[in-house]
Design a protein around this motif. Sequence first.
Motif, mmCIF file in Angstrom:
data_model
loop_
_atom_site.group_PDB
_atom_site.id
_atom_site.type_symbol
_atom_site.label_atom_id
_atom_site.label_comp_id
_atom_site.label_asym_id
_atom_site.label_seq_id
_atom_site.Cartn_x
_atom_site.Cartn_y
_atom_site.Cartn_z
ATOM 1 N N PHE A 199 0.862 -1.183 0.000
ATOM 2 C CA PHE A 199 0.000 0.000 0.000
ATOM 3 C C PHE A 199 0.894 1.227 0.000
ATOM 4 C CE2 PHE A 199 -2.060 3.537 2.187
ATOM 5 C CZ PHE A 199 -3.298 3.588 1.584
ATOM 6 N N LEU A 200 0.489 2.252 -0.783
ATOM 7 C CA LEU A 200 1.196 3.530 -0.784
ATOM 8 C C LEU A 200 0.236 4.642 -1.153
ATOM 9 C CD1 LEU A 200 3.756 5.387 -0.816
ATOM 10 C CD2 LEU A 200 3.969 4.818 -3.250
ATOM 11 N N ASP A 201 0.283 5.717 -0.389
ATOM 12 C CA ASP A 201 -0.307 6.980 -0.823
ATOM 13 C C ASP A 201 0.718 8.065 -0.570
ATOM 14 O OD1 ASP A 201 -1.842 9.284 -1.383
ATOM 15 O OD2 ASP A 201 -3.671 8.189 -0.878
ATOM 16 N N ASP A 202 1.153 8.694 -1.669
ATOM 17 C CA ASP A 202 2.172 9.738 -1.622
ATOM 18 C C ASP A 202 1.550 11.130 -1.511
ATOM 19 O OD1 ASP A 202 4.865 10.000 -1.413
ATOM 20 O OD2 ASP A 202 5.320 9.408 -3.456
ATOM 21 N N PHE A 203 0.231 11.206 -1.553
ATOM 22 C CA PHE A 203 -0.521 12.459 -1.412
ATOM 23 C C PHE A 203 -0.104 13.509 -2.435
ATOM 24 C CE2 PHE A 203 -0.612 10.518 2.905
ATOM 25 C CZ PHE A 203 -1.957 10.172 2.890
ATOM 26 N N ASN A 204 0.149 13.044 -3.659
ATOM 27 C CA ASN A 204 0.406 13.963 -4.758
ATOM 28 C C ASN A 204 -0.928 14.377 -5.380
ATOM 29 O OD1 ASN A 204 3.239 13.813 -4.545
ATOM 30 N ND2 ASN A 204 3.251 11.881 -5.665
ATOM 31 N N GLY A 205 -1.059 15.634 -5.708
ATOM 32 C CA GLY A 205 -2.290 16.132 -6.301
ATOM 33 C C GLY A 205 -2.376 17.631 -6.156
ATOM 34 N N SER A 206 -3.404 18.184 -6.734
ATOM 35 C CA SER A 206 -3.569 19.639 -6.734
ATOM 36 C C SER A 206 -3.927 20.146 -5.348
ATOM 37 C CB SER A 206 -4.673 20.043 -7.724
ATOM 38 O OG SER A 206 -4.370 19.595 -9.027
ATOM 39 N N ALA A 207 -3.412 21.325 -5.029
ATOM 40 C CA ALA A 207 -3.708 21.947 -3.739
ATOM 41 C C ALA A 207 -5.213 22.137 -3.578
ATOM 42 C CB ALA A 207 -2.998 23.286 -3.623
ATOM 43 N N GLY A 208 -5.706 21.807 -2.388
ATOM 44 C CA GLY A 208 -7.105 22.021 -2.087
ATOM 45 C C GLY A 208 -8.026 20.883 -2.478
ATOM 46 N N THR A 209 -7.461 19.792 -2.996
ATOM 47 C CA THR A 209 -8.301 18.644 -3.345
ATOM 48 C C THR A 209 -8.320 17.645 -2.190
ATOM 49 O OG1 THR A 209 -6.442 17.522 -4.425
ATOM 50 C CG2 THR A 209 -7.858 18.906 -5.795
ATOM 51 N N GLY A 210 -9.350 16.796 -2.177
ATOM 52 C CA GLY A 210 -9.490 15.812 -1.118
ATOM 53 C C GLY A 210 -8.613 14.604 -1.344
ATOM 54 N N VAL A 211 -8.694 13.652 -0.429
ATOM 55 C CA VAL A 211 -7.874 12.450 -0.524
ATOM 56 C C VAL A 211 -8.435 11.501 -1.580
ATOM 57 C CG1 VAL A 211 -7.070 12.588 1.846
ATOM 58 C CG2 VAL A 211 -9.164 11.316 1.344
ATOM 59 N N ASN A 212 -7.615 10.561 -1.983
ATOM 60 C CA ASN A 212 -8.005 9.533 -2.950
ATOM 61 C C ASN A 212 -8.960 8.553 -2.264
ATOM 62 O OD1 ASN A 212 -8.202 7.415 -4.742
ATOM 63 N ND2 ASN A 212 -5.997 7.192 -5.062
ATOM 64 N N THR A 213 -10.226 8.587 -2.639
ATOM 65 C CA THR A 213 -11.214 7.758 -1.948
ATOM 66 C C THR A 213 -11.151 6.284 -2.357
ATOM 67 O OG1 THR A 213 -12.876 8.440 -3.580
ATOM 68 C CG2 THR A 213 -12.804 9.641 -1.482
ATOM 69 N N SER A 214 -10.287 5.928 -3.312
ATOM 70 C CA SER A 214 -10.038 4.513 -3.541
ATOM 71 C C SER A 214 -9.119 3.946 -2.457
ATOM 72 C CB SER A 214 -9.429 4.278 -4.919
ATOM 73 O OG SER A 214 -8.140 4.865 -5.012
ATOM 74 N N ASN A 215 -8.389 4.830 -1.772
ATOM 75 C CA ASN A 215 -7.519 4.421 -0.668
ATOM 76 C C ASN A 215 -8.140 4.674 0.706
ATOM 77 O OD1 ASN A 215 -5.423 3.593 -2.338
ATOM 78 N ND2 ASN A 215 -4.356 5.554 -2.245
ATOM 79 N N TRP A 216 -8.891 5.788 0.819
ATOM 80 C CA TRP A 216 -9.313 6.279 2.133
ATOM 81 C C TRP A 216 -10.808 6.531 2.190
ATOM 82 C CZ3 TRP A 216 -5.311 6.417 5.558
ATOM 83 C CH2 TRP A 216 -4.018 6.524 5.035
ATOM 84 N N GLN A 217 -11.352 6.430 3.393
ATOM 85 C CA GLN A 217 -12.703 6.890 3.663
ATOM 86 C C GLN A 217 -12.654 7.907 4.797
ATOM 87 O OE1 GLN A 217 -15.018 3.675 6.152
ATOM 88 N NE2 GLN A 217 -13.794 2.574 4.613
ATOM 89 N N TYR A 218 -13.578 8.865 4.737
ATOM 90 C CA TYR A 218 -13.651 9.899 5.762
ATOM 91 C C TYR A 218 -14.503 9.416 6.934
ATOM 92 C CZ TYR A 218 -12.086 13.224 2.130
ATOM 93 O OH TYR A 218 -11.384 13.880 1.146
ATOM 94 N N ASP A 219 -14.044 9.675 8.145
ATOM 95 C CA ASP A 219 -14.889 9.542 9.320
ATOM 96 C C ASP A 219 -15.434 10.935 9.637
ATOM 97 O OD1 ASP A 219 -14.216 6.852 9.577
ATOM 98 O OD2 ASP A 219 -12.469 7.317 10.806
ATOM 99 N N THR A 220 -16.736 11.063 9.767
ATOM 100 C CA THR A 220 -17.333 12.379 9.987
ATOM 101 C C THR A 220 -18.212 12.361 11.234
ATOM 102 O OG1 THR A 220 -19.201 11.865 8.533
ATOM 103 C CG2 THR A 220 -17.298 12.951 7.535
ATOM 104 N N GLY A 221 -18.460 13.559 11.747
ATOM 105 C CA GLY A 221 -19.291 13.699 12.932
ATOM 106 C C GLY A 221 -18.487 13.566 14.203
ATOM 107 N N THR A 222 -19.122 13.030 15.238
ATOM 108 C CA THR A 222 -18.490 12.911 16.549
ATOM 109 C C THR A 222 -18.428 11.467 17.041
ATOM 110 O OG1 THR A 222 -20.615 13.333 17.632
ATOM 111 C CG2 THR A 222 -19.183 15.242 17.223
ATOM 112 N N SER A 223 -18.786 10.511 16.174
ATOM 113 C CA SER A 223 -18.683 9.104 16.561
ATOM 114 C C SER A 223 -18.896 8.230 15.338
ATOM 115 C CB SER A 223 -19.727 8.745 17.622
ATOM 116 O OG SER A 223 -21.030 8.714 17.062
#
Length: 461
Positions: A50-74
């Motif tokens: 597994f590798l994510d080098d976090f290359n990409g345009s400024a202000g863009t979100g993460v690669n959702t094929s690699n990551w999912q967001y946890d949102t809220g408070t739980s």
Amino acid sequence: MSATSGIPRRRRALIAALSTLGLAAVLATAATQSADASAPTPPSGWSQVFLDDFNGSAGTGVNTSNWQYDTGTSYPGGAANWGTGEVETMTNSTSNVALDGSGNLKITPLRDSSGNWTSGRIETNRTDFQPPAGGKLRVEARIQMPNVTGNAALGYWPAFWMLGAPYRGNYQNWPSVGELDIMENVNGINKTWATMHCGTASGGPCNETTGLGNSTACPNTTCQSSFHTYTMEWDRSVSPEAIRFYVDGVNYQTVTSSQVDATTWANATNHGFFVILNVAMGGGFPAAFGGGPTSATESGHPMLVDYVQVLSASGSGGTTPPSGNRDAYSAIQAESYDSQSGISTETTSDTGGGSDVGYIANGDWALYKGVNFGSTAATQFYARVASGAASGVSGLVQVRLDSATSTPVGSFSIANTGGWQTWQTVPANISSVTGTHDVYLTFSSGQSADFVNVNWFDFGH
């Protein structure tokens, strides 16, 4: 990030080979790279999984094929405030989680005009990170902690850590399923903490909720002012099995399987893990070191992550050993599955404590990789089971080898035992089995209702 949770009873989850010196040299090299450095080339004997080098345009979100967001408070149905008392709301906004355009991920806590905090938390989609039998796993990231210290840093809690796969979708089985904190920091202190969490939620073999941990100052430059490389190496090629933690190649914490009982270790490690990056604000850990956030805490200092990579090394000179990493004739904890469909884990009241798997109905299954039966044939199967199924509801517990659809080598029927925590050890004859196999427990019933819980199983001659 210590995760705590209650344990309500729910039926069916609706939420549904380098030396130490060589490692030090590799990681020290990585630590001296520039802020937008790429992940280092895997050393000889290691493969990148597994590798994510976090290359990409400024202000863009993460690669959702690699990551999912946890949102809220739980988590859905999980403990409030992520189980740690932190005060922020996690979002998927690029104000909180975004690439910086220079090869880094930024996770930025922000306070609004009303004093409310938001921040970011992401976790890998994959939950299968674990060493191969007889091999090693290395999980590392190059990170600059939020560059803030003193009163302005009160409440900041950046972390790079891992949770056991059985936690996802359950959220009630911490800490038995294991947590590996590769880097934690609080309140701008020039230290990194590394901790393994396991066992029971209070006290127990892993000294919860503190865990088995240690801390050290970042080498040469402070944790806040520079990038450093934080690494966990999980080694199944040695006895006792070891999990080592490093900063810039300096090994400052090691936990081995001999420090806890076999059941606790198996519950915490006989499965995959997923990786988490987040910056919390407030909570129990900052409270132990001065508290916060306060009115003096400054908003807007990001944690920068240059890369996250996962490496694997096989045992025995580059080949997986013929023996599996599970002994067929010792108790295999049911919650230590490598993958599953339809089941969840929960705390058990059975002798020895720990967790069982439940919410089991027709069509559900669990996979246990690399079970070593040896050269003398196993002819018996034993399972520790309980059932609170309604009158007339029953089903089969089946053993299959190497495929969830292969012909069962044995099975037994189970109906109500007197309650979901009223345990019986049930024997069954099986066809002769030798060698090493992936074992599937499959569950078949003529009804759709849940019909069994399983605590552990093993085999006999």
